[in-house]
Design a protein around this motif. Structure first.
Motif, PDB file in Angstrom:
ATOM      1  N   GLN A 114       0.411  -1.192  -0.216  1.00  0.00           N
ATOM      2  CA  GLN A 114      -0.439   0.114  -0.029  1.00  0.00           C
ATOM      3  C   GLN A 114       1.027   1.120   0.335  1.00  0.00           C
ATOM      4  N   GLN A 160       0.498   5.272   0.189  1.00  0.00           N
ATOM      5  CA  GLN A 160      -1.169   5.975   0.340  1.00  0.00           C
ATOM      6  C   GLN A 160      -0.524   7.948   0.606  1.00  0.00           C
ATOM      7  N   GLY A 193      -0.152   4.555  -6.156  1.00  0.00           N
ATOM      8  CA  GLY A 193      -1.039   4.937  -4.587  1.00  0.00           C
ATOM      9  C   GLY A 193      -1.775   5.585  -4.907  1.00  0.00           C
TER      10      GLY A 193
END
Length: 126
Positions: free
Chosen positions: A2, A4, A117
């Motif tokens: 992930q 972000q 992202g």
């Protein structure tokens, strides 16, 4: 994995914003990280990239002297400090990661990135 991204917003020309990209699920220090942007109707372009190995840095010409990329491996975070913003900097900004030891200028292309992202919108008013 992930990534972000955050920190976008609306700012007047000449203003500043600081984007952050926090990564999880990867051994962050092994990855080169890039900031890309895409305006409506335009191709996604590499704005700045920082390599995994020695922190070697690339900037696209229009942002040289105005943008500063940095990374904090202890926090799994890459920052993009954007100063003296111009209306033409308006775009959705994305961070991306690639496992590479090549120089940042060689890897700062969207088609080479492994992970992306979601974008954060930057709007600069005139």
């Amino acid at each position: 994995v992930q990534l972000q991204a955050s920190g976008g917003g609306l700012v007047q020309a000449g203003g500043s914003l600081r984007l952050s990209c926090v990564a999880s699920g990867i051994t962050f220090a092994h990855y080169s990280i890039g900031w890309f942007r895409q305006a409506p109707g335009e191709e996604r372009e590499g704005v700045s990239c920082i390599s995994s190995s020695d922190g070697d840095i690339y900037y696209k010409d229009p942002v040289k002297g105005r943008f500063t990329i940095s990374r904090d491996n202890a926090k799994n975070t890459v920052y993009l400090q954007m100063d003296s913003l111009k209306p033409e900097d308006s775009a959705a900004y994305y961070c991306a990661a690639v496992r590479s030891e090549y120089s940042s200028n060689l890897i700062c292309h969207y088609y080479l990135m492994n992970y992306w992202g979601k974008g954060t919108q930057v709007t600069v008013s005139s």
